[in-house]
Every structure is written in structure tokens, then in C-alpha cells.
Design an enzyme around this catalytic site. Structure first.
Site, PDB file in Angstrom:
ATOM      1  N   LYS A 112       0.832  -1.211   0.000  1.00  0.00           N
ATOM      2  CA  LYS A 112       0.000   0.000   0.000  1.00  0.00           C
ATOM      3  C   LYS A 112       0.862   1.255   0.000  1.00  0.00           C
ATOM      4  O   LYS A 112       0.504   2.257  -0.619  1.00  0.00           O
ATOM      5  CB  LYS A 112      -0.998  -0.013   1.168  1.00  0.00           C
ATOM      6  CG  LYS A 112      -2.114  -1.049   0.967  1.00  0.00           C
ATOM      7  CD  LYS A 112      -3.364  -0.774   1.791  1.00  0.00           C
ATOM      8  CE  LYS A 112      -4.460  -1.771   1.415  1.00  0.00           C
ATOM      9  NZ  LYS A 112      -5.714  -1.614   2.136  1.00  0.00           N
ATOM     10  N   LYS A 193      -4.250 -10.459  -5.269  1.00  0.00           N
ATOM     11  CA  LYS A 193      -5.526 -10.755  -4.626  1.00  0.00           C
ATOM     12  C   LYS A 193      -6.589  -9.729  -5.021  1.00  0.00           C
ATOM     13  O   LYS A 193      -6.263  -8.567  -5.288  1.00  0.00           O
ATOM     14  CB  LYS A 193      -5.366 -10.830  -3.104  1.00  0.00           C
ATOM     15  CG  LYS A 193      -5.504  -9.515  -2.382  1.00  0.00           C
ATOM     16  CD  LYS A 193      -5.873  -9.715  -0.924  1.00  0.00           C
ATOM     17  CE  LYS A 193      -6.220  -8.380  -0.275  1.00  0.00           C
ATOM     18  NZ  LYS A 193      -7.576  -7.924  -0.509  1.00  0.00           N
ATOM     19  N   LYS A 196     -10.744  -4.280  -2.764  1.00  0.00           N
ATOM     20  CA  LYS A 196     -11.685  -3.166  -2.943  1.00  0.00           C
ATOM     21  C   LYS A 196     -10.981  -1.961  -3.543  1.00  0.00           C
ATOM     22  O   LYS A 196     -11.566  -1.193  -4.283  1.00  0.00           O
ATOM     23  CB  LYS A 196     -12.231  -2.727  -1.579  1.00  0.00           C
ATOM     24  CG  LYS A 196     -13.306  -3.581  -1.021  1.00  0.00           C
ATOM     25  CD  LYS A 196     -13.844  -2.923   0.233  1.00  0.00           C
ATOM     26  CE  LYS A 196     -13.396  -3.636   1.483  1.00  0.00           C
ATOM     27  NZ  LYS A 196     -12.362  -2.950   2.239  1.00  0.00           N
TER      28      LYS A 196
END
Ligand code: ATP
Ligand code: MG
Length: 330
Positions: A112, A193, A196
Site C-alpha cells: 500500500k 488478490k 476493494k
């Protein structure tokens, strides 16, 4: 006393079939056997910028999705993290016993952080807040998707470190992963993966996508250049589609092999699409019923917070006493 289960979802973006298979569906199985707390972790969502109006709307939407999945507010508490201030309070106390090196090693932090221009400190601290969420309720079992297993290990490490520094305080929780569906991969790119926060179209099937859109996304899923299914050499895209089918159908491995061996990819995709649609259509109907009753979801969240706050506050009191912080009780 029943053992306690705790888990959460961030109200960021649209929940997808990975969230359903990795988290929501397994939760439903837990709620009758255990005292369960399911949390909308909005303080986690703000580790990446969220437009305030969208975040506000997503909190109730996420709660309604929990309910549509079958979480029963009579058995389980559904609550919002920022509605119980003890989460943030305990997070600070745990931050002070957590070595920075433990946090810098986290895979999700690295992934991230790489996607941000400026890395907020919250992104690094995220797993400590997650440890606080869980330890606050002395949860014994935490059902999550596979991507959260590393954060759960860290939670266990933090609990053990605190217990050894200050005396037995926290239950050290167990991680529970579903046997199928613990890691649903992106339909556009089966090497990452499903998330969202992934921006690309065709990446995910959202739980509220209309049936036509679900079919289209699955029919366009990335596979490989083989003509048909060969279980001895499955490419990641085909394996992902088979996993999605198996997780929704609950078929055994033998049933899967018997039915799908030699099937052409186009037919596989059609069958996966119909399996997903047949589960999500009734789910979406329940969602519409739940959200059509004004004030219902807000009431569920209020009751959830009222039920769990005394447990959370008692843990914070205990931790304050253990650490020597100011408290009137001894
Ligand atoms: P974000 O990109 O915002 O982090 P996310 O899709 O990873 O979104 P989270 O709110 O972080 O969703 O995770 C909620 C729960 O869903 C967690 O238990 C997580 O392990 C699970 N989960 C998330 N993605 C998947 C996936 N692709 N397959 C299975 N479980 C998943
Ligand atoms: Mg995530």
C-alpha cells in the site's frame, strides 16, 4: 462463558466476492456457536484518503451487507470502530510496546505504501490498531482472509509481548481461514488478490453488481492459452475461477474434478457466472429489503456499540492498571 469471535471489514470501496468468501460467509457459520462481534473498521479505512461523504455512506452500506450475508443482530454485535473510542485508546498503548521493525516488515504496508505519494503514519501503524481491535474484546478466534494472516501473527506477538512485560492481560487469539476462498484473486490479473481498492475495471465482482455486469466480468476473466481444464497443470486464472465456483457451491474436490476435467474455458466461465449470480441475486434482494427500512441499520449499529462498549472499556481499564496509567479503580 462462550469464546469470543471478532472480525472486521473496512468501509472503503465496494465489497466483493473475496470479502464475502474470505470473511462474511465464514462469520455467519460462527455466530451461533460463539459470542461474535463484527466491526466496520472506519479508522482503518482512513489510512488511505477517503472522501468524507463517501465514507459516511459506505459505513451503513457495509453494515447492511453484513446483515444481507446473514449476520443476525440478535446473536452478534455489529458495530462501528470509531463509535467505541477504546479502540484508538488501546491502539496507542500497544503502539508503545511494538517495535517499528515488526511493522516495516508487513507485506500489506509495503504494497500500500508503494501506491501512495506520501505515506501516512497510519499506514504503518495499521496492524497495531488491528491488534487493539481484537485484543480489546479478548477475542479467541479471528476469522479472516489469507491476506490478513500476517497481521494476525503480529497481533499474537504484540499480545505475548504485552503479557510478558506487564503480566497476563490479553487472550492470544487464533486465526481462522476458510478451507476454500481464503484468497480470491483478481479476475483481470490472477497473480494479485482481489481488493476493494484496486482501480481497474474487470478486477472484481462487487456484491451489489447487477447480474449482467457479474456475467460480463467473469466472461472476460484472464485465463491462459490452454484449450480446456487440465487439473494437472492449472494456470492461476483457471484455478481462481474453479476456487470461486467451489467456494460458492461447497462441492468436494472429487465433484470438482469429475465435473470440470476437460471442460473448455468458455463453458467454465458460464458456469462460474451462473453459480455466482444464483448466490448474489437473493443476497441483493435481502440487501434492498434491509436498506428500505429507514433507521433500521442505524439502530443495529447503535445497539451493537452499546453491547460491546462495556467489554472494551473494561479492557482499557485493566491495561491502564497494568501499565501504571492514571485510573481511579485499582
Ligand atoms: P482494501 O483494498 O481496501 O484493503 P480488501 O478487499 O482487502 O480492501 P478489507 O476490508 O481489507 O478488504 O478486508 C476485509 C476482509 O476480507 C478481511 O478478512 C480480508 O482478509 C478479507 N479479504 C480481502 N480480500 C480478500 C480476497 N481477495 N479473498 C479472500 N478474502 C479477502
Ligand atoms: Mg485489505
Amino acid at each position: 462463558m462462550k469464546a469470543r469471535v471478532f472480525s472486521g471489514v473496512q468501509p472503503s470501496g465496494n465489497l466483493h466476492i473475496g470479502n464475502y468468501l474470505g470473511a462474511l460467509a465464514p462469520w455467519v457459520g460462527y455466530q451461533r456457536q460463539f459470542e461474535s462481534i463484527f466491526c466496520i473498521v472506519d479508522l482503518h479505512a482512513i489510512t488511505v484518503h477517503q472522501p468524507p461523504d463517501e465514507l459516511r455512506a459506505k459505513i451503513e452500506e457495509t453494515a447492511a451487507l453484513f446483515l444481507a450475508a446473514g449476520i443476525d443482530p440478535k446473536h452478534s454485535s455489529i458495530m462501528v470502530q470509531s463509535g467505541v473510542p477504546a479502540h484508538a485508546e488501546l491502539a496507542w498503548m500497544l503502539t508503545c510496546v511494538t517495535p517499528v521493525g515488526w511493522l516495516e516488515r508487513m507485506t500489506q504496508y509495503k504494497a500500500k505504501a508503494a501506491a501512495q505519494q506520501t505515506i501516512g503514519d497510519g499506514l504503518l501503524q495499521y496492524p497495531v490498531l488491528m491488534a487493539a481491535d481484537i485484543l480489546l474484546y479478548q477475542a479467541a478466534i479471528v476469522p479472516v482472509g489469507e491476506d490478513q494472516a500476517q497481521h494476525l501473527e503480529l497481533t499474537r506477538d504484540i499480545a505475548q509481548r504485552f503479557n510478558s512485560l506487564y503480566g497476563e492481560t490479553f487472550v492470544v487469539p487464533q486465526t481462522s481461514l476458510p478451507s476454500v476462498g481464503a484468497r480470491v484473486m483478481g479476475l483481470d490479473d490472477p497473480t494479485v488478490k482481489m481488493s476493494k481498492s484496486a482501480p481497474n475495471a474487470g478486477h472484481a465482482v462487487a456484491l451489489l453488481d447487477p447480474p449482467d455486469r457479474i456475467r460480463k466480468t467473469i466472461m472476460r476473466a484472464t485465463t491462459d492459452s490452454n484449450p480446456a481444464i487440465d487439473f494437472s497443470s492449472l494456470g492461476p486464472g483457471v484455478e481462481n475461477l474453479l476456487n470461486i465456483f467451489q467456494a460458492f457451491s461447497a462441492w468436494t474436490n472429487d465433484q470438482m474434478r469429475g465435473h470440470f476435467t476437460g471442460m473448455r474455458y468458455g463453458d467454465l466461465k458460464k458456469q462460474v457466472a451462473e453459480m455466482v449470480v444464483s448466490h448474489l441475486e437473493p443476497f441483493q434482494k435481502r440487501y434492498r429489503e434491509i436498506t428500505s427500512e429507514p433507521g433500521y441499520v442505524a439502530g443495529v449499529l447503535r445497539k451493537g456499540a452499546e453491547r460491546v462498549a462495556p467489554i472494551a472499556n473494561a479492557t482499557v481499564e485493566l491495561v491502564k492498571r497494568r501499565m501504571g496509567l492514571y485510573t481511579e479503580s485499582r
